[in-house]
Scaffold this motif. Structure first.
Motif, PDB file in Angstrom:
ATOM      1  N   PHE A 179       6.117   0.711  47.376  1.00 58.73           N
ATOM      2  CA  PHE A 179       7.212  -0.030  46.731  1.00 58.73           C
ATOM      3  C   PHE A 179       6.746  -0.537  45.379  1.00 58.73           C
ATOM      4  CE2 PHE A 179       5.637  -3.278  49.967  1.00 58.73           C
ATOM      5  CZ  PHE A 179       4.992  -4.131  49.082  1.00 58.73           C
ATOM      6  N   ASN A 180       7.693  -1.122  44.628  1.00 62.19           N
ATOM      7  CA  ASN A 180       7.387  -1.539  43.265  1.00 62.19           C
ATOM      8  C   ASN A 180       6.708  -2.919  43.240  1.00 62.19           C
ATOM      9  OD1 ASN A 180       7.384  -2.208  40.557  1.00 62.19           O
ATOM     10  ND2 ASN A 180       9.325  -1.157  40.157  1.00 62.19           N
ATOM     11  N   ALA A 181       5.382  -2.896  43.230  1.00 68.78           N
ATOM     12  CA  ALA A 181       4.605  -4.134  43.306  1.00 68.78           C
ATOM     13  C   ALA A 181       4.750  -4.966  42.031  1.00 68.78           C
ATOM     14  CB  ALA A 181       3.135  -3.812  43.551  1.00 68.78           C
ATOM     15  N   LEU A 182       5.053  -4.306  40.912  1.00 71.51           N
ATOM     16  CA  LEU A 182       5.229  -5.038  39.656  1.00 71.51           C
ATOM     17  C   LEU A 182       6.441  -5.969  39.759  1.00 71.51           C
ATOM     18  CD1 LEU A 182       4.551  -5.514  36.646  1.00 71.51           C
ATOM     19  CD2 LEU A 182       6.036  -3.561  36.115  1.00 71.51           C
ATOM     20  N   VAL A 183       7.549  -5.436  40.236  1.00 69.43           N
ATOM     21  CA  VAL A 183       8.746  -6.260  40.416  1.00 69.43           C
ATOM     22  C   VAL A 183       8.446  -7.389  41.395  1.00 69.43           C
ATOM     23  CG1 VAL A 183      11.119  -6.291  41.258  1.00 69.43           C
ATOM     24  CG2 VAL A 183      10.331  -4.377  39.903  1.00 69.43           C
ATOM     25  N   SER A 184       7.784  -7.049  42.492  1.00 69.98           N
ATOM     26  CA  SER A 184       7.479  -8.059  43.503  1.00 69.98           C
ATOM     27  C   SER A 184       6.624  -9.183  42.915  1.00 69.98           C
ATOM     28  CB  SER A 184       6.768  -7.414  44.687  1.00 69.98           C
ATOM     29  OG  SER A 184       6.561  -8.378  45.697  1.00 69.98           O
ATOM     30  N   ASN A 185       5.617  -8.826  42.110  1.00 69.05           N
ATOM     31  CA  ASN A 185       4.786  -9.849  41.453  1.00 69.05           C
ATOM     32  C   ASN A 185       5.630 -10.747  40.572  1.00 69.05           C
ATOM     33  OD1 ASN A 185       2.418  -9.068  42.566  1.00 69.05           O
ATOM     34  ND2 ASN A 185       1.665  -7.941  40.788  1.00 69.05           N
ATOM     35  N   ASN A 186       6.531 -10.138  39.813  1.00 72.82           N
ATOM     36  CA  ASN A 186       7.323 -10.912  38.867  1.00 72.82           C
ATOM     37  C   ASN A 186       8.330 -11.828  39.553  1.00 72.82           C
ATOM     38  OD1 ASN A 186       5.961  -9.985  36.646  1.00 72.82           O
ATOM     39  ND2 ASN A 186       7.345  -8.246  36.333  1.00 72.82           N
ATOM     40  N   ILE A 187       8.779 -11.455  40.723  1.00 70.45           N
ATOM     41  CA  ILE A 187       9.685 -12.343  41.465  1.00 70.45           C
ATOM     42  C   ILE A 187       8.936 -13.599  41.892  1.00 70.45           C
ATOM     43  CG2 ILE A 187      10.997 -12.628  43.607  1.00 70.45           C
ATOM     44  CD1 ILE A 187      11.658  -9.635  43.425  1.00 70.45           C
ATOM     45  N   GLY A 188       7.692 -13.411  42.287  1.00 70.25           N
ATOM     46  CA  GLY A 188       6.870 -14.565  42.631  1.00 70.25           C
ATOM     47  C   GLY A 188       7.023 -15.022  44.071  1.00 70.25           C
ATOM     48  N   LEU A 189       6.695 -16.292  44.294  1.00 70.84           N
ATOM     49  CA  LEU A 189       6.574 -16.805  45.662  1.00 70.84           C
ATOM     50  C   LEU A 189       7.893 -17.100  46.353  1.00 70.84           C
ATOM     51  CD1 LEU A 189       3.617 -19.332  45.272  1.00 70.84           C
ATOM     52  CD2 LEU A 189       3.606 -17.148  46.495  1.00 70.84           C
ATOM     53  N   PHE A 190       8.949 -17.213  45.585  1.00 77.78           N
ATOM     54  CA  PHE A 190      10.225 -17.583  46.208  1.00 77.78           C
ATOM     55  C   PHE A 190      11.371 -17.215  45.290  1.00 77.78           C
ATOM     56  CE2 PHE A 190      13.504 -20.707  47.573  1.00 77.78           C
ATOM     57  CZ  PHE A 190      13.536 -20.366  48.919  1.00 77.78           C
ATOM     58  N   ARG A 191      12.483 -16.878  45.863  1.00 75.48           N
ATOM     59  CA  ARG A 191      13.686 -16.664  45.053  1.00 75.48           C
ATOM     60  C   ARG A 191      14.907 -16.996  45.896  1.00 75.48           C
ATOM     61  NH1 ARG A 191      15.116 -10.195  45.159  1.00 75.48           N
ATOM     62  NH2 ARG A 191      14.193  -9.779  47.190  1.00 75.48           N
TER      63      ARG A 191
ATOM     64  N   ILE B 127       7.935  -2.404  31.980  1.00 78.48           N
ATOM     65  CA  ILE B 127       6.495  -2.250  31.803  1.00 78.48           C
ATOM     66  C   ILE B 127       6.155  -2.665  30.379  1.00 78.48           C
ATOM     67  CG2 ILE B 127       4.644  -0.544  31.727  1.00 78.48           C
ATOM     68  CD1 ILE B 127       6.385   0.886  33.948  1.00 78.48           C
ATOM     69  N   ARG B 128       5.471  -3.800  30.245  1.00 77.87           N
ATOM     70  CA  ARG B 128       5.221  -4.350  28.913  1.00 77.87           C
ATOM     71  C   ARG B 128       3.873  -3.935  28.359  1.00 77.87           C
ATOM     72  NH1 ARG B 128       6.460  -9.927  31.514  1.00 77.87           N
ATOM     73  NH2 ARG B 128       5.235  -8.695  32.971  1.00 77.87           N
ATOM     74  N   ASN B 129       2.950  -3.587  29.242  1.00 77.83           N
ATOM     75  CA  ASN B 129       1.622  -3.210  28.761  1.00 77.83           C
ATOM     76  C   ASN B 129       0.925  -2.345  29.811  1.00 77.83           C
ATOM     77  OD1 ASN B 129       0.811  -5.003  30.824  1.00 77.83           O
ATOM     78  ND2 ASN B 129       1.005  -6.718  29.390  1.00 77.83           N
ATOM     79  N   ALA B 130      -0.304  -1.988  29.496  1.00 69.70           N
ATOM     80  CA  ALA B 130      -1.031  -1.052  30.375  1.00 69.70           C
ATOM     81  C   ALA B 130      -1.267  -1.655  31.756  1.00 69.70           C
ATOM     82  CB  ALA B 130      -2.360  -0.680  29.731  1.00 69.70           C
ATOM     83  N   GLU B 131      -1.436  -2.973  31.790  1.00 68.62           N
ATOM     84  CA  GLU B 131      -1.692  -3.606  33.082  1.00 68.62           C
ATOM     85  C   GLU B 131      -0.471  -3.487  34.003  1.00 68.62           C
ATOM     86  OE1 GLU B 131      -2.856  -7.712  32.886  1.00 68.62           O
ATOM     87  OE2 GLU B 131      -2.867  -7.814  35.082  1.00 68.62           O
ATOM     88  N   ASP B 132       0.714  -3.730  33.395  1.00 72.83           N
ATOM     89  CA  ASP B 132       1.952  -3.569  34.168  1.00 72.83           C
ATOM     90  C   ASP B 132       2.040  -2.163  34.746  1.00 72.83           C
ATOM     91  OD1 ASP B 132       2.735  -6.096  33.637  1.00 72.83           O
ATOM     92  OD2 ASP B 132       4.335  -5.584  32.216  1.00 72.83           O
ATOM     93  N   GLN B 133       1.733  -1.201  33.887  1.00 74.93           N
ATOM     94  CA  GLN B 133       1.814   0.200  34.310  1.00 74.93           C
ATOM     95  C   GLN B 133       0.874   0.435  35.498  1.00 74.93           C
ATOM     96  OE1 GLN B 133       3.693   2.808  32.451  1.00 74.93           O
ATOM     97  NE2 GLN B 133       3.402   3.713  34.477  1.00 74.93           N
ATOM     98  N   TYR B 134      -0.318  -0.150  35.399  1.00 71.63           N
ATOM     99  CA  TYR B 134      -1.321   0.024  36.448  1.00 71.63           C
ATOM    100  C   TYR B 134      -0.841  -0.601  37.768  1.00 71.63           C
ATOM    101  CZ  TYR B 134      -5.642  -0.421  39.067  1.00 71.63           C
ATOM    102  OH  TYR B 134      -6.579  -0.344  40.054  1.00 71.63           O
ATOM    103  N   ILE B 135      -0.295  -1.811  37.663  1.00 66.83           N
ATOM    104  CA  ILE B 135       0.188  -2.508  38.869  1.00 66.83           C
ATOM    105  C   ILE B 135       1.289  -1.694  39.537  1.00 66.83           C
ATOM    106  CG2 ILE B 135       1.423  -4.564  39.706  1.00 66.83           C
ATOM    107  CD1 ILE B 135      -0.003  -6.134  37.458  1.00 66.83           C
ATOM    108  N   ARG B 136       2.174  -1.178  38.687  1.00 64.17           N
ATOM    109  CA  ARG B 136       3.302  -0.413  39.227  1.00 64.17           C
ATOM    110  C   ARG B 136       2.796   0.870  39.907  1.00 64.17           C
ATOM    111  NH1 ARG B 136       7.239   3.354  37.885  1.00 64.17           N
ATOM    112  NH2 ARG B 136       9.389   2.674  38.314  1.00 64.17           N
ATOM    113  N   ASP B 137       1.921   1.594  39.202  1.00 67.33           N
ATOM    114  CA  ASP B 137       1.461   2.886  39.738  1.00 67.33           C
ATOM    115  C   ASP B 137       0.639   2.719  41.016  1.00 67.33           C
ATOM    116  OD1 ASP B 137       2.742   3.939  37.632  1.00 67.33           O
ATOM    117  OD2 ASP B 137       0.950   4.503  36.482  1.00 67.33           O
ATOM    118  N   THR B 138      -0.339   1.812  40.978  1.00 66.31           N
ATOM    119  CA  THR B 138      -1.154   1.641  42.190  1.00 66.31           C
ATOM    120  C   THR B 138      -0.304   1.054  43.313  1.00 66.31           C
ATOM    121  OG1 THR B 138      -1.935  -0.421  41.255  1.00 66.31           O
ATOM    122  CG2 THR B 138      -3.486   1.395  41.216  1.00 66.31           C
ATOM    123  N   GLY B 139       0.650   0.211  42.933  1.00 61.97           N
ATOM    124  CA  GLY B 139       1.556  -0.374  43.933  1.00 61.97           C
ATOM    125  C   GLY B 139       2.299   0.704  44.704  1.00 61.97           C
ATOM    126  N   TYR B 140       2.840   1.660  43.974  1.00 62.35           N
ATOM    127  CA  TYR B 140       3.558   2.734  44.668  1.00 62.35           C
ATOM    128  C   TYR B 140       2.622   3.521  45.573  1.00 62.35           C
ATOM    129  CZ  TYR B 140       8.241   2.315  42.771  1.00 62.35           C
ATOM    130  OH  TYR B 140       9.517   1.875  42.512  1.00 62.35           O
TER     131      TYR B 140
END
Ligand code: UD2
Ligand code: MN
Length: 555
Positions: free
Chosen positions: A96-108, A78-91
């Protein structure tokens, strides 16, 4: 008395602090060992900075998000308040952890979790086309997009007729307004179609809505938080082609809801208990006789429900789904009983692998807050289970006057298809199930212990050694003592003074495993922001148990 207590307390604090400091020092040292060994599943931070930079460079060239072999721990930072928000609302919204999912992106990239015999399988060139049906309700956008994109990227365009998305009246703005645009960015051939329900239907009716609109010869149903793996479709298509009244089910690999780490699942099959809850069973003895049998298929009394392939005409003829079932639950058992009782089969095709995000709670309700699983189960028990319905009702303490709607049409369907009674299903398909009040009729087979299939292969040890931290006399050892002659699975590894001891002697195998005490493999445990080595039963699927030399170690 008071004085003694205080003294004891002070000692306690002192001991605790010293232990803590030692732990931290040891942990830091273990991390530095990764210059000698690193697991492909490792999320060691000291390495990932360079990996990241390199991956980003490549990604830049490809106009893709970074592609990593497995999940990097920074994705959860969690680098900033926005990350925290994405993670919290995601759960809250998705469990699940929407922050991680966002950071993985469209393909891996994903670890190829298939048994090695799978790559030797031959598949006929089939002309059959496939319609993917994916319904969703309030799905996290990036997770949904990656599900779709994984299908587009890992499916032969010749086989793929279309991907039909059924939006089950989602409430989130990005799904209502932004979704089309986002899909267009990677759906270059225009294969994705979006149907929007005008009211909430639930997953069961939504799937039928999608299926009725499909043009392909074969339907494949998928959840909206999945990633399909290497060559996932051909084994399913071959199965359905050879037996057009068989439902072909892939192995459902596990995507961790907190880290999105991708892990292989062992070979198991579907069963149920008398509460009509789906459960996983071990394979019956005799299922795996040699290496070749790892390619399956294995018959399965039921299926989990989310992921399977079926001939489109067969699906229609056998009665689609029960349109009177609401929102979630029970449709998988209903379909399983119906298919078996009416002449079809369910088979697990282990060379097809699809990852699914398993979460600890369901993040949504039915519109009226009612328990749809109960209603749906009563419907299926009434239509398919004959006198065995009573066992369910007793088990779940269901009132005799519970209202589950009208099932006349479904009963007529059973008549029309001339289906076997439920007792036939129990006897021939699921003899392992214990029936309350009945003595076992002796036809059931013993079940294999869960991990036995993986132990059949004779591994070759190519080396053995202790792993010593340079310039010290400390070696990597399994923590704790054995109980009943066994290490506890999940035991962590520690640095201990080197001594000739089973807990410190590591056997390197020809499959890049590090085996200790014959049965256990060093495994990279991935947790949010921190990873560490543990021991696990050897699963022989590489990934988190694959350890490679990255630098020549001095002996
Ligand atoms: C499992 C199945 C799921 C389904 C369910 C029983 C797997 C991997 N998953 O539960 O497919 O068979 O058991 O019913 O085997 N959805 C809607 N509308 C709704 C509710 C859900 O479209 O009202 C979608 C949802 O977005 C998801 C899919 O239906 O894509 C399945 O729902 P889930 O993921 O909550 O179910 P799961 O995996 O717990
Ligand atoms: Mn799901």
């Amino acid at each position: 008395m008071k004085l003694i207590m205080n003294k004891a307390f002070c000692w306690g604090v002192l001991i605790a602090s010293v232990t803590w400091i030692i732990t931290i020092v040891l942990y830091t040292k273990i991390s530095s060992l990764s210059t000698i060994f690193s697991a492909s599943g490792s999320t060691d931070r000291s390495h990932s900075a360079t990996t990241n930079a390199r991956a980003e460079k490549i990604a830049d060239d490809m106009h893709l998000n970074p592609v990593f072999p497995t999940i990097q721990s920074e994705f959860g930072l969690i680098r900033n308040a926005e990350d925290q928000y994405i993670r919290d609302t995601g759960y809250k919204q998705h469990a699940f952890n929407a922050l991680v999912s966002n950071n993985i992106g469209l393909f891996r990239k994903l670890p190829d979790t298939r048994h090695k015999v799978c790559s030797k399988q031959e598949y006929p060139d089939l002309s059959a086309t496939v319609s993917i049906i994916m319904c969703f309700y309030n799905e996290h956008q990036m997770t949904l997009l990656r599900s779709i994109n994984s299908v587009l990227k890992r499916t032969s365009p010749n086989s793929l007729q279309e991907i039909i998305l059924v939006d089950d009246f989602s409430e989130y703005d990005d799904l209502i307004e932004g979704l089309d645009q986002e899909i267009k960015k990677f759906d270059v051939e225009g294969k994705v179609r979006l149907i929007r329900n005008q009211k909430r239907e639930g997953l069961i009716r939504s799937r039928v809505i999608g299926a009725r609109d499909a043009k392909g010869d074969v339907l494949v149903f998928l959840d909206s938080h999945i990633e399909v793996n290497t060559d996932w479709l051909r084994p399913l298509l071959k199965m359905v082609h050879n037996e057009n009244s068989t439902l072909a089910v892939p192995v459902i690999d596990i995507i961790n809801a907190d880290t999105f780490a991708y892990k292989n699942s062992p070979l198991v099959r579907g069963g149920f208990n008398w509460g009509l809850h789906f459960k996983w069973d071990n394979l019956p003895e005799g299922t795996i006789t040699d290496e070749a049998s790892f390619a399956g298929p294995f018959i399965s009394p039921t299926m989990a429900g989310g992921l399977f392939a079926v001939n489109r005409n067969y699906f229609k003829g056998i009665g689609e789904y029960d349109m009177g079932m609401d929102i979630w639950g029970g449709e998988n058992l209903e379909m399983s009983f119906r298919v078996w009782q009416c002449g079809g089969a369910i088979k697990i095709v282990p060379c097809s692998r699809i990852g699914h995000v398993f979460r600890k709670r369901r993040p949504y309700n039915s519109p009226d807050g009612s328990d749809t699983m109960l209603r749906n189960s009563m419907r299926l028990a009434t239509v398919w289970m004959d006198e065995y319905k009573d066992i369910y009702m007793k088990h779940q303490k269901v009132n005799a006057d519970f209202d589950f709607g009208d099932v006349t049409e479904r009963k007529e369907l059973r008549e029309k298809l001339k289906c076997h009674p439920f007792s036939w299903y129990l006897k021939h398909v699921y003899p392992e199930l214990e029936v309350p009040g009945e003595t076992n009729n002796g036809t059931s087979k013993k079940l294999l212990p869960l991990f036995q299939p993986w132990n059949l292969r004779k591994r070759k040890y190519i080396n053995n050694y202790q792993i010593r931290l340079s310039n010290t006399t400390l070696c990597i050892a399994v923590q704790g003592a054995k109980s009943k002659g066994q290490w506890k699975r999940g035991s962590t590894l520690l640095l201990k003074p080197c001594q000739k001891d089973k807990s410190q002697l590591w056997y390197e195998t020809d499959k890049a495993e590090l085996v200790v005490d014959k049965l256990y493999c060093m495994e990279a445990k991935q947790a949010t922001g921190l990873s560490y080595p543990i021991i696990g039963k050897c699963h022989e699927m590489l990934g988190d148990q694959e350890w490679r030399h990255t630098k020549k170690s001095e002996s």
